[in-house]
Design a protein around this motif. Structure first.
Motif, PDB file in Angstrom:
ATOM      1  N   THR A 105      22.749  -3.785  48.683  1.00  0.00           N
ATOM      2  CA  THR A 105      22.196  -2.996  50.165  1.00  0.00           C
ATOM      3  C   THR A 105      23.793  -2.525  50.953  1.00  0.00           C
ATOM      4  N   VAL A 106      25.037  -3.320  50.904  1.00  0.00           N
ATOM      5  CA  VAL A 106      26.174  -2.978  52.229  1.00  0.00           C
ATOM      6  C   VAL A 106      26.159  -1.633  50.336  1.00  0.00           C
ATOM      7  N   PHE A 111      28.552   3.397  48.461  1.00  0.00           N
ATOM      8  CA  PHE A 111      27.628   4.577  47.509  1.00  0.00           C
ATOM      9  C   PHE A 111      26.956   6.309  48.269  1.00  0.00           C
ATOM     10  N   PHE A 112      25.805   5.737  49.171  1.00  0.00           N
ATOM     11  CA  PHE A 112      25.648   6.971  49.748  1.00  0.00           C
ATOM     12  C   PHE A 112      26.351   7.019  50.953  1.00  0.00           C
ATOM     13  N   GLY A 113      27.219   6.595  51.440  1.00  0.00           N
ATOM     14  CA  GLY A 113      27.612   6.903  52.443  1.00  0.00           C
ATOM     15  C   GLY A 113      28.983   7.898  51.349  1.00  0.00           C
ATOM     16  N   ILE A 120      29.184  16.550  52.526  1.00  0.00           N
ATOM     17  CA  ILE A 120      29.707  17.078  53.893  1.00  0.00           C
ATOM     18  C   ILE A 120      30.771  17.966  53.553  1.00  0.00           C
ATOM     19  N   PHE A 121      32.068  17.207  52.292  1.00  0.00           N
ATOM     20  CA  PHE A 121      33.938  18.273  52.539  1.00  0.00           C
ATOM     21  C   PHE A 121      32.819  19.137  51.091  1.00  0.00           C
ATOM     22  N   VAL A 122      32.273  18.723  51.011  1.00  0.00           N
ATOM     23  CA  VAL A 122      31.456  20.371  49.490  1.00  0.00           C
ATOM     24  C   VAL A 122      30.525  21.929  50.075  1.00  0.00           C
TER      25      VAL A 122
END
Length: 128
Positions: A105-106, A111-113, A120-122
């Motif tokens: 889960t972590v 990974f999702f983060g 967001i950067f793109v």
């Protein structure tokens, strides 16, 4: 009142013989009384020994019974220990499974983060 030796004995046998007879009868009576006392005491001792033997047998039986009960209790404790060991194994398995799920889960959240941060950067890069 009786006098020892009796007057008739002294007159019949003489003073010296009467005193010897008195001494002899005293010893016979003492010996007889002692023998009777020894016989009574012997019977009492035999009775006491018999009672002690009975008590010893009762104690032996009680020890045997107590040992049997302790053996049964030990068997129960052994079974309880086996059950606790099985429960510990299950808890260990559950702990490892839970720990593995938390790591996944972590990892997935990380990974999702990372994916979201990259998007967001793109997205910001494309806008500018």
């Amino acid at each position: 009142m009786i006098t020892y030796p009796p007057k008739e004995v002294v007159e019949t046998f003489g003073e010296h013989a009467a005193q010897g007879l008195e001494k002899w009868l005293g010893e016979v009576m003492k010996d007889t009384a002692t023998n009777q006392a020894v016989a009574v005491l012997s019977k009492r001792i035999e009775h006491i020994e018999g009672s002690v033997d009975e008590i010893k047998m009762d104690m032996k039986d009680m020890r045997s019974e107590m040992n049997e009960r302790f053996d049964k209790m030990n068997e129960r404790f052994d079974r309880m220990n086996e059950r606790f060991d099985k429960m510990n194994e299950r808890f260990d398995t559950m702990y490892h499974q839970t720990f593995t799920l938390i790591k996944w889960t972590v990892g997935l959240l990380g990974f999702f983060g990372t994916v979201i941060s990259t998007l967001i950067f793109v997205g910001q890069f494309i806008r500018h």
